[in-house]
Design a protein around this motif. Sequence first.
Motif, PDB file in Angstrom:
ATOM      1  N   PRO A 376       0.956  -1.282   0.004  1.00  0.00           N
ATOM      2  CA  PRO A 376       0.172   0.121   0.056  1.00  0.00           C
ATOM      3  C   PRO A 376       1.038   1.399  -0.078  1.00  0.00           C
ATOM      4  N   GLY A 377       0.636   2.027  -1.063  1.00  0.00           N
ATOM      5  CA  GLY A 377       1.421   3.203  -1.132  1.00  0.00           C
ATOM      6  C   GLY A 377       1.576   4.199   0.137  1.00  0.00           C
ATOM      7  N   ALA A 378       0.536   4.062   1.040  1.00  0.00           N
ATOM      8  CA  ALA A 378       0.304   4.947   2.255  1.00  0.00           C
ATOM      9  C   ALA A 378       1.357   4.502   3.248  1.00  0.00           C
ATOM     10  N   GLY A 379       1.875   3.201   3.068  1.00  0.00           N
ATOM     11  CA  GLY A 379       3.110   2.945   3.997  1.00  0.00           C
ATOM     12  C   GLY A 379       4.426   3.805   3.514  1.00  0.00           C
ATOM     13  N   PHE A 380       4.261   4.564   2.564  1.00  0.00           N
ATOM     14  CA  PHE A 380       5.478   5.203   2.221  1.00  0.00           C
ATOM     15  C   PHE A 380       5.382   6.612   2.485  1.00  0.00           C
ATOM     16  N   GLY A 381       4.259   7.154   3.035  1.00  0.00           N
ATOM     17  CA  GLY A 381       4.018   8.777   3.435  1.00  0.00           C
ATOM     18  C   GLY A 381       2.661   9.087   2.991  1.00  0.00           C
ATOM     19  N   LEU A 382       2.379  10.325   3.232  1.00  0.00           N
ATOM     20  CA  LEU A 382       0.935  11.058   3.112  1.00  0.00           C
ATOM     21  C   LEU A 382       0.759  10.834   1.739  1.00  0.00           C
ATOM     22  N   THR A 383       1.636  11.236   0.915  1.00  0.00           N
ATOM     23  CA  THR A 383       1.212  11.511  -0.691  1.00  0.00           C
ATOM     24  C   THR A 383       1.272  10.019  -1.435  1.00  0.00           C
ATOM     25  N   GLY A 384       1.616   9.007  -0.536  1.00  0.00           N
ATOM     26  CA  GLY A 384       1.514   7.685  -1.468  1.00  0.00           C
ATOM     27  C   GLY A 384       0.164   6.967  -0.902  1.00  0.00           C
ATOM     28  N   GLU A 385      -1.008   7.807  -0.423  1.00  0.00           N
ATOM     29  CA  GLU A 385      -2.202   7.105  -0.142  1.00  0.00           C
ATOM     30  C   GLU A 385      -2.809   7.485  -1.589  1.00  0.00           C
ATOM     31  N   GLY A 386      -3.546   6.285  -1.849  1.00  0.00           N
ATOM     32  CA  GLY A 386      -4.113   6.241  -3.225  1.00  0.00           C
ATOM     33  C   GLY A 386      -3.470   5.576  -4.285  1.00  0.00           C
ATOM     34  N   TYR A 387      -2.194   5.027  -3.850  1.00  0.00           N
ATOM     35  CA  TYR A 387      -1.491   4.234  -4.785  1.00  0.00           C
ATOM     36  C   TYR A 387      -0.860   2.912  -3.981  1.00  0.00           C
ATOM     37  N   LEU A 388      -0.526   2.031  -4.916  1.00  0.00           N
ATOM     38  CA  LEU A 388      -0.094   0.582  -4.666  1.00  0.00           C
ATOM     39  C   LEU A 388       1.153   0.269  -5.319  1.00  0.00           C
ATOM     40  N   ARG A 389       2.082  -0.181  -4.746  1.00  0.00           N
ATOM     41  CA  ARG A 389       3.378  -0.429  -5.226  1.00  0.00           C
ATOM     42  C   ARG A 389       3.479  -1.803  -5.770  1.00  0.00           C
ATOM     43  N   LEU A 390       3.805  -2.295  -7.047  1.00  0.00           N
ATOM     44  CA  LEU A 390       3.932  -3.668  -7.395  1.00  0.00           C
ATOM     45  C   LEU A 390       5.540  -3.733  -7.807  1.00  0.00           C
ATOM     46  N   THR A 391       6.155  -4.999  -7.550  1.00  0.00           N
ATOM     47  CA  THR A 391       7.448  -5.111  -8.058  1.00  0.00           C
ATOM     48  C   THR A 391       7.532  -6.332  -9.105  1.00  0.00           C
ATOM     49  N   ALA A 392       8.538  -6.205  -9.831  1.00  0.00           N
ATOM     50  CA  ALA A 392       9.201  -6.865 -11.051  1.00  0.00           C
ATOM     51  C   ALA A 392       9.517  -7.986 -10.629  1.00  0.00           C
ATOM     52  N   PHE A 393       9.809  -8.318  -9.374  1.00  0.00           N
ATOM     53  CA  PHE A 393      10.908  -9.332  -9.062  1.00  0.00           C
ATOM     54  C   PHE A 393      10.282 -10.813  -8.984  1.00  0.00           C
ATOM     55  N   ASN A 394       9.275 -11.016  -9.091  1.00  0.00           N
ATOM     56  CA  ASN A 394       8.617 -12.439  -9.211  1.00  0.00           C
ATOM     57  C   ASN A 394       8.827 -13.143 -10.759  1.00  0.00           C
ATOM     58  N   THR A 395       8.498 -14.406 -10.669  1.00  0.00           N
ATOM     59  CA  THR A 395       8.835 -15.067 -12.031  1.00  0.00           C
ATOM     60  C   THR A 395       7.727 -14.505 -12.971  1.00  0.00           C
ATOM     61  N   THR A 396       8.428 -14.766 -14.269  1.00  0.00           N
ATOM     62  CA  THR A 396       7.488 -14.360 -15.462  1.00  0.00           C
ATOM     63  C   THR A 396       6.200 -15.013 -15.330  1.00  0.00           C
ATOM     64  N   GLU A 397       6.235 -16.204 -15.221  1.00  0.00           N
ATOM     65  CA  GLU A 397       5.020 -17.030 -15.138  1.00  0.00           C
ATOM     66  C   GLU A 397       3.948 -16.416 -14.196  1.00  0.00           C
ATOM     67  N   ASN A 398       4.589 -16.337 -12.785  1.00  0.00           N
ATOM     68  CA  ASN A 398       3.854 -15.506 -11.912  1.00  0.00           C
ATOM     69  C   ASN A 398       3.169 -14.292 -12.063  1.00  0.00           C
ATOM     70  N   THR A 399       4.063 -13.417 -12.903  1.00  0.00           N
ATOM     71  CA  THR A 399       3.649 -12.065 -13.212  1.00  0.00           C
ATOM     72  C   THR A 399       2.397 -12.174 -14.011  1.00  0.00           C
ATOM     73  N   LYS A 400       2.632 -13.043 -15.049  1.00  0.00           N
ATOM     74  CA  LYS A 400       1.395 -13.205 -16.029  1.00  0.00           C
ATOM     75  C   LYS A 400       0.212 -13.533 -15.440  1.00  0.00           C
ATOM     76  N   GLU A 401       0.243 -14.530 -14.630  1.00  0.00           N
ATOM     77  CA  GLU A 401      -0.744 -14.922 -13.835  1.00  0.00           C
ATOM     78  C   GLU A 401      -1.445 -14.277 -13.074  1.00  0.00           C
ATOM     79  N   ALA A 402      -0.629 -13.344 -12.248  1.00  0.00           N
ATOM     80  CA  ALA A 402      -1.052 -12.265 -11.516  1.00  0.00           C
ATOM     81  C   ALA A 402      -1.985 -11.148 -12.365  1.00  0.00           C
ATOM     82  N   MET A 403      -1.338 -10.755 -13.433  1.00  0.00           N
ATOM     83  CA  MET A 403      -2.033  -9.806 -14.261  1.00  0.00           C
ATOM     84  C   MET A 403      -3.561 -10.583 -14.853  1.00  0.00           C
ATOM     85  N   LYS A 404      -3.380 -11.856 -15.036  1.00  0.00           N
ATOM     86  CA  LYS A 404      -4.862 -12.358 -15.642  1.00  0.00           C
ATOM     87  C   LYS A 404      -5.747 -12.267 -14.504  1.00  0.00           C
ATOM     88  N   ARG A 405      -5.457 -12.505 -13.243  1.00  0.00           N
ATOM     89  CA  ARG A 405      -6.381 -12.609 -12.197  1.00  0.00           C
ATOM     90  C   ARG A 405      -6.939 -11.195 -11.737  1.00  0.00           C
TER      91      ARG A 405
END
Lengths: 412, 412
Positions: A376-405
């Motif tokens: 949750p972006g709010a964890g990084f400060g006031l202005t982070g509210e209303g955002y969410l951080r995703l990272t590219a460090f998982n496997t491509t397979e999992n990343t694709k599956e996550a996007m599908k879901r």
Amino acid sequence: MSVTINENYLLLQDSYLFVEIARRVEKFQEENPEKEIIRMGIGDVTKPLVPAVVNAFKEAVDEMSKSKSFMGYGPEQGYSFLAEAIIKNDFEPLGIKLGLDEVFISDGAKCDSGNIQEIFSFDNVVAVTDPVYPVYVDTNVMAGRTEGLNEDGTYKGLVYLPATEENNFIPELPKSDVDLLYLCFPNNPTGTTLTHDELAKFVSYAKKNNVIILFDAAYEAFIREDNVPHSIYEIEGAKEVAIEFRSFSKTAGFTGTRCAYTIVPKELKAFDSKGGKQDVNPLWNRRQTTKFNGVSYPVQRAAEAIYSDEGKKQIKENIDYYMKNAKIIRENLSNIGLNVYGGINSPYIWVKTPNNMKSWDFFDLLLNEANVVGTPGAGFGLTGEGYLRLTAFNTTENTKEAMKRIANLSFV
Amino acid sequence: MSVTINENYLLLQDSYLFVEIARRVEKFQEENPEKEIIRMGIGDVTKPLVPAVVNAFKEAVDEMSKSKSFMGYGPEQGYSFLAEAIIKNDFEPLGIKLGLDEVFISDGAKCDSGNIQEIFSFDNVVAVTDPVYPVYVDTNVMAGRTEGLNEDGTYKGLVYLPATEENNFIPELPKSDVDLLYLCFPNNPTGTTLTHDELAKFVSYAKKNNVIILFDAAYEAFIREDNVPHSIYEIEGAKEVAIEFRSFSKTAGFTGTRCAYTIVPKELKAFDSKGGKQDVNPLWNRRQTTKFNGVSYPVQRAAEAIYSDEGKKQIKENIDYYMKNAKIIRENLSNIGLNVYGGINSPYIWVKTPNNMKSWDFFDLLLNEANVVGTPGAGFGLTGEGYLRLTAFNTTENTKEAMKRIANLSFV
């Protein structure tokens, strides 16, 4: 008299962010043991150390096993074999000249960016961007450079520079007097960058106002675009006003191996209370030689191997892999109508929540409905509210599956 | 406004000791290239890592090379596998019970004993023994707990507790109010120890006066006598008043590998400015989680192997080897009429200079006439004047040769 604590610690807010995430994920998993959760929250790498690094690491351990080649105490600043490789590979190609005594090798950019404030006056006013990597804030709170909290959770005495959709994540220059300015580009958490000209404005501001910039370039290896500087020293005159932090953590998968470095140029000056100019490089040198004892010798040899021809090629493959994931995330989320930032020169993707949802609500939605974990972006400060951080460090397979879901959700 | 430096750094004295030694040795060697110099100055080990440690180290690097077993960010406090081994092997046999969250694994006792003062008030009064390991002094100077220098080179605002021949190297209790008290036993540089009863007096003093003892036990593995405590927690109630630092550097030859740990008991309290009692353990935990990112995973696995049956045996052989050297030094120097201290429970031998020679004069005499390098006691503080430190870390062959050469000198 009685021994008393450093009461500045009582001003710190609980660092609940990743603890709270873990709690919610655990609860969900317990209640839904059949669901396969995909973690795209924490900024930790998943690819193993590359073969060139592993080989050098083990060879150095072998050296430690023989009397003739055993290495005891090394220089606190790091071995010159590694400093030389750093200068030759990370700076000379950018046209930046550095001396060996301007490179300080350490066990982490977190440590260095946390400890650097020690060498400056406790009265200095600190500016940070918002959202922000919490270490910059917390270490200054501990040192007494802030007062209590404002009602909105920001600290009195700190200057916040918002980075939002509205300003295209390019923070404005401070409007009030500051002395130290933390910048992190490519940014954690937003994944956004500054162009050469945009960063030059900060350098010029720092020169004019006698400010030192603490520049965190931990993610520079992910830069893909030409007009994005890899080092602040690409800006003319930046050596007079900036310290730069680099890390092997994300570059070469060293999050569990621990090696980083910090550049403190000889040209960098700060003032004493009489207005005299003082060199900053010897202060950091004294800090490190007094409170640090150098990085493990085999780890420094492992880091050196990143710069071998073989190492460079293997490292690049891993970074390319992560950046392919970043592209998958960007494109898929854009396609379903979400506003996404970062992910072009960074492994972080900063997602605007749909329908003005709160960060934690969007986090819960993704966890419960898509079984995908973000931060949750709010964890990084006031202005982070209303955002969410995703990272590219998982496997491509999992990343694709996550996007599908996520695409199957009905929030858009 | 302008960025200003931490001016406390300007109060620091140059740490010229080992630089000056190196300069004099180099000059002598240049002028006498045929002489074989024997170095018994710096406290660095010479024996390589033992096979049990090397094997575990390399196995862990192998783990890092595979996706399945790769380790990214670990706990900042260290892995529980190592904390468990520490508690089970270093404390349970002494009858000391500790929880996993009282053990903080780090990259060095120098770092920990240097950083620990951060969690205490900048107003606290600090006591150190004299002679002293310079890190305790310098880190408090940097934090602003001292004022300028006295004419004799001591710091105003610090309380010094002399350890000399006259008091048998047992420092007296502070005569003025102090809040933090650094003790290092077996001592660096004197090599002397405190018995159980002598240490108990300090613990009792600390309890009565609300003082916290910062106890550096980096050399405990060299203790040979029964009545010398290995841990301050062998003294009843010490958990309420003491933090203990331990290191694998001298114990297991980790000076270039880097691993250590610090114990902060849950029972330990300090006060806030309102007189309330505050737990110290969460303060150190917060300091470490904010400014440190854990020790390299393979290094922690290497440290764990010290506690295997094989590891213990191999480590013991190395320590026995060094202690045999210490005995050779003690006996030979005593036989020629010198007053020597330490070396019984410590790898350090503290030699009284003959005929009231100055430390540096005796250093020069040994270098020029015997081609043996020691460390002038004056480098460790005012009370170190008139002494020289020798270490047991060279080979037995060199140690014997050095003793033969010194015996041929005509100063006695």
